[in-house]
Design a protein around this motif. Structure first.
Motif, PDB file in Angstrom:
ATOM      1  N   MET A   1       0.859  -1.188   0.000  1.00  0.00           N
ATOM      2  CA  MET A   1       0.000   0.000   0.000  1.00  0.00           C
ATOM      3  C   MET A   1       0.900   1.245   0.000  1.00  0.00           C
ATOM      4  O   MET A   1       1.696   1.436   0.912  1.00  0.00           O
ATOM      5  CB  MET A   1      -0.906  -0.025   1.236  1.00  0.00           C
ATOM      6  N   THR A   2       0.802   2.070  -1.036  1.00  0.00           N
ATOM      7  CA  THR A   2       1.726   3.195  -1.200  1.00  0.00           C
ATOM      8  C   THR A   2       1.220   4.490  -0.569  1.00  0.00           C
ATOM      9  O   THR A   2       2.014   5.299  -0.107  1.00  0.00           O
ATOM     10  CB  THR A   2       2.000   3.448  -2.689  1.00  0.00           C
ATOM     11  N   ALA A   3      -0.085   4.694  -0.541  1.00  0.00           N
ATOM     12  CA  ALA A   3      -0.620   5.945   0.004  1.00  0.00           C
ATOM     13  C   ALA A   3      -0.353   6.033   1.508  1.00  0.00           C
ATOM     14  O   ALA A   3      -0.430   5.046   2.231  1.00  0.00           O
ATOM     15  CB  ALA A   3      -2.116   6.030  -0.258  1.00  0.00           C
ATOM     16  N   GLN A   4      -0.014   7.234   1.981  1.00  0.00           N
ATOM     17  CA  GLN A   4       0.230   7.476   3.394  1.00  0.00           C
ATOM     18  C   GLN A   4      -0.613   8.666   3.844  1.00  0.00           C
ATOM     19  O   GLN A   4      -0.743   9.652   3.113  1.00  0.00           O
ATOM     20  CB  GLN A   4       1.712   7.775   3.636  1.00  0.00           C
ATOM     21  N   PHE A   5      -1.168   8.555   5.034  1.00  0.00           N
ATOM     22  CA  PHE A   5      -2.024   9.622   5.535  1.00  0.00           C
ATOM     23  C   PHE A   5      -1.680   9.895   6.993  1.00  0.00           C
ATOM     24  O   PHE A   5      -1.090   9.051   7.683  1.00  0.00           O
ATOM     25  CB  PHE A   5      -3.503   9.242   5.413  1.00  0.00           C
ATOM     26  N   ASP A   6      -2.078  11.065   7.450  1.00  0.00           N
ATOM     27  CA  ASP A   6      -1.954  11.422   8.866  1.00  0.00           C
ATOM     28  C   ASP A   6      -3.264  11.031   9.543  1.00  0.00           C
ATOM     29  O   ASP A   6      -4.328  11.575   9.214  1.00  0.00           O
ATOM     30  CB  ASP A   6      -1.695  12.927   9.002  1.00  0.00           C
ATOM     31  N   VAL A   7      -3.193  10.070  10.478  1.00  0.00           N
ATOM     32  CA  VAL A   7      -4.411   9.563  11.088  1.00  0.00           C
ATOM     33  C   VAL A   7      -5.183  10.665  11.811  1.00  0.00           C
ATOM     34  O   VAL A   7      -6.425  10.665  11.822  1.00  0.00           O
ATOM     35  CB  VAL A   7      -4.101   8.376  12.037  1.00  0.00           C
ATOM     36  N   VAL A   8      -4.479  11.644  12.399  1.00  0.00           N
ATOM     37  CA  VAL A   8      -5.176  12.727  13.104  1.00  0.00           C
ATOM     38  C   VAL A   8      -6.000  13.556  12.120  1.00  0.00           C
ATOM     39  O   VAL A   8      -7.120  13.972  12.419  1.00  0.00           O
ATOM     40  CB  VAL A   8      -4.181  13.606  13.882  1.00  0.00           C
ATOM     41  N   ASP A   9      -5.465  13.759  10.901  1.00  0.00           N
ATOM     42  CA  ASP A   9      -6.226  14.480   9.879  1.00  0.00           C
ATOM     43  C   ASP A   9      -7.501  13.713   9.511  1.00  0.00           C
ATOM     44  O   ASP A   9      -8.566  14.318   9.314  1.00  0.00           O
ATOM     45  CB  ASP A   9      -5.365  14.677   8.623  1.00  0.00           C
ATOM     46  N   LEU A  10      -7.391  12.393   9.430  1.00  0.00           N
ATOM     47  CA  LEU A  10      -8.570  11.583   9.087  1.00  0.00           C
ATOM     48  C   LEU A  10      -9.613  11.646  10.206  1.00  0.00           C
ATOM     49  O   LEU A  10     -10.820  11.713   9.939  1.00  0.00           O
ATOM     50  CB  LEU A  10      -8.165  10.130   8.819  1.00  0.00           C
ATOM     51  N   ILE A  11      -9.151  11.622  11.440  1.00  0.00           N
ATOM     52  CA  ILE A  11     -10.080  11.716  12.576  1.00  0.00           C
ATOM     53  C   ILE A  11     -10.807  13.054  12.548  1.00  0.00           C
ATOM     54  O   ILE A  11     -12.036  13.117  12.699  1.00  0.00           O
ATOM     55  CB  ILE A  11      -9.323  11.540  13.912  1.00  0.00           C
ATOM     56  N   ARG A  12     -10.043  14.136  12.342  1.00  0.00           N
ATOM     57  CA  ARG A  12     -10.661  15.464  12.284  1.00  0.00           C
ATOM     58  C   ARG A  12     -11.669  15.554  11.136  1.00  0.00           C
ATOM     59  O   ARG A  12     -12.740  16.149  11.268  1.00  0.00           O
ATOM     60  CB  ARG A  12      -9.576  16.529  12.097  1.00  0.00           C
ATOM     61  N   SER A  13     -11.310  14.959  10.010  1.00  0.00           N
ATOM     62  CA  SER A  13     -12.172  15.005   8.834  1.00  0.00           C
ATOM     63  C   SER A  13     -13.514  14.325   9.123  1.00  0.00           C
ATOM     64  O   SER A  13     -14.585  14.887   8.870  1.00  0.00           O
ATOM     65  CB  SER A  13     -11.469  14.332   7.652  1.00  0.00           C
ATOM     66  N   LYS A  14     -13.452  13.118   9.682  1.00  0.00           N
ATOM     67  CA  LYS A  14     -14.689  12.396   9.982  1.00  0.00           C
ATOM     68  C   LYS A  14     -15.447  13.076  11.125  1.00  0.00           C
ATOM     69  O   LYS A  14     -16.677  13.175  11.103  1.00  0.00           O
ATOM     70  CB  LYS A  14     -14.377  10.935  10.327  1.00  0.00           C
ATOM     71  N   ARG A  15     -14.740  13.598  12.104  1.00  0.00           N
ATOM     72  CA  ARG A  15     -15.379  14.307  13.208  1.00  0.00           C
ATOM     73  C   ARG A  15     -16.185  15.508  12.705  1.00  0.00           C
ATOM     74  O   ARG A  15     -17.247  15.842  13.238  1.00  0.00           O
ATOM     75  CB  ARG A  15     -14.305  14.766  14.189  1.00  0.00           C
TER      76      ARG A  15
END
Length: 424
Positions: A1-15
């Motif tokens: 899996m090549t894509a990398q993300f910041d988990v905190v950004d994903l949490i904020r996005s869904k929040r």
């Protein structure tokens, strides 16, 4: 899996109510399974999903990512078509026990990969382990051979099936996020799709003793489950059933096995028989088998499969089931018609008696439980036993009696509704 993300950004996005895209979901669940996303971070994401939900495409991708975290079984080599059943859980729900051999007797292969109980709802494996000698753990090869030769298996799911769900399930249990419909739906369907069955019938329960208390919530969950199954190529249908009062008379482990055997012998409580046959008819229909489950029950064919299924896993179908060391009757305080038995109260009493567990590692008592000596619609008199409490630990009885203090409603008689509400 090549894509990398910041988990905190994903949490904020869904929040904030924004949707997660496919690559973000794939990365998140893969990283969590591998341990590079911490439990506290996934807890925050689960809470964000609890409040913001997942839309249809998000839920589908979330489920697919959980399936992709592990292996997927393949039953295509079997000579019989495979069909599975899943229940959302309830009090006295021993339906898997007579259902699996019944549907196998009709010509299908029934791979019931089951779990253990937690809290007021019993686990199928805990019930089966009340049978002397029976064991839950089978290799994939053993399971395949039993499905081919016997037609039915009830066993533990291997650790390779949807490991992301195993981690997330444990986390939700301790973070107050169990009740999220999308997380429930993805948890159930990731395991069932990974099991590889070609057809699935869901028993989604509603009422006081069910996980989904209202019919509208249960209907929403059933709809999302069916959508996920069909999108994955699994023939899927759902039955909406009542869980306001316990199923049958027995709530526990050994006592539920005994009641399941009564059904296979042609007796048993009417509601247990009704639901067993309703599910069996849907299961054989889903895989195109022209058979009458009622005839398979009457003829003894289902009982024959039960005996072979128990023996194949080391159990003795003729052995005496465990008997509790202590018992205590709960009696009616007034005369009248028994109009209600609260399923949650009965489940809590059985749990306090030792039939269930508070933590996954806790042991259970095979003989503990509640046996209802009166059923809804019966005329009762003051002092008449309504239920018998069964346990190996006498000190558990007072707290079980407290749980049942308001469980029995006595009043004017009225019609008792059937178990089945609707089919989706």
């Amino acid at each position: 899996m090549t894509a990398q993300f910041d988990v905190v950004d994903l949490i904020r996005s869904k929040r904030s109510g924004r949707r997660l895209d496919d690559e973000q979901i794939d990365w998140l669940l893969d990283a969590y399974t591998r341990g590079s996303v911490a439990d506290e971070q996934m807890s925050a994401m689960a809470m964000a999903i609890y409040f913001q939900g997942l839309d249809g495409p998000e839920l589908s991708r979330w489920t697919a990512a959980m399936i992709a975290s592990g292996e997927r079984l393949d039953f295509s080599g079997l000579s019989r078509p495979t069909v599975d059943k899943h229940s959302t859980g309830g009090v006295g729900d021993k339906i898997t026990l007579p259902l699996a051999p019944l549907v196998a007797a009709c010509g299908a292969a029934v791979p019931q990969l089951s779990g253990r109980g937690l809290g007021h709802t019993g686990g199928t494996l805990d019930k089966m382990e009340a049978i002397p000698g029976w064991h839950a753990d089978l290799s994939t090869g053993q399971m395949m051979r039993q499905l081919e030769e016997v037609g039915a298996v009830i066993c533990a799911a291997g650790p390779g099936l949807a490991p992301a769900d195993k981690k997330l399930y444990a986390l939700r249990d301790v973070t107050g996020t169990v009740e999220s419909v999308p997380l429930i739906a993805s948890s159930i369907m990731s395991k069932k799709i990974a099991e590889g069955t070609s057809a699935l019938v869901l028993d989604v329960k509603t009422g006081s003793g069910a996980f989904m208390k209202t019919e509208s919530d249960a209907r929403e969950l059933a709809g999302r489950l069916v959508e996920l199954g069909r999108a994955a190529g699994v023939t899927t249908t759902a039955l909406l059933t009542r869980m306001d009062s316990p199923l049958g008379r027995a709530a526990g482990n050994g006592v539920e096995v005994a009641e399941a055997v009564e059904v296979l012998q042609g007796g048993g409580p009417a509601d247990v028989v009704e639901l067993t046959l309703a599910l069996a008819r849907r299961m054989v229909e889903a895989v195109g088998i022209d058979a009458d489950p009622e005839q398979a029950l009457r003829s003894g064919a289902a009982m024959d499969v039960w005996r072979r299924m128990v023996q194949a896993q080391g159990g003795d179908p003729d052995a005496r089931l465990p008997v509790a060391r202590h018992s205590q009757d709960v009696v009616a305080t007034e005369a009248g018609t028994l109009t209600g038995i609260d399923a949650m109260d009965v489940g809590l009493a059985a749990w306090r008696l030792g039939a269930g567990r508070a933590r996954k590692e806790d042991p259970v008592q095979a003989a503990a439980g509640v046996y209802l000596t009166a059923q809804i619609g019966d005329e009762v008199v003051a002092g008449q036993p309504l239920a018998t409490l069964l346990t190996d630990t006498a000190e558990a009885i007072p707290r079980a009696e407290q749980a049942l203090a308001g469980a029995f409603s006595i009043g004017a008689a009225g019609p008792r509704p059937g178990v089945l509400i609707d089919v989706l």
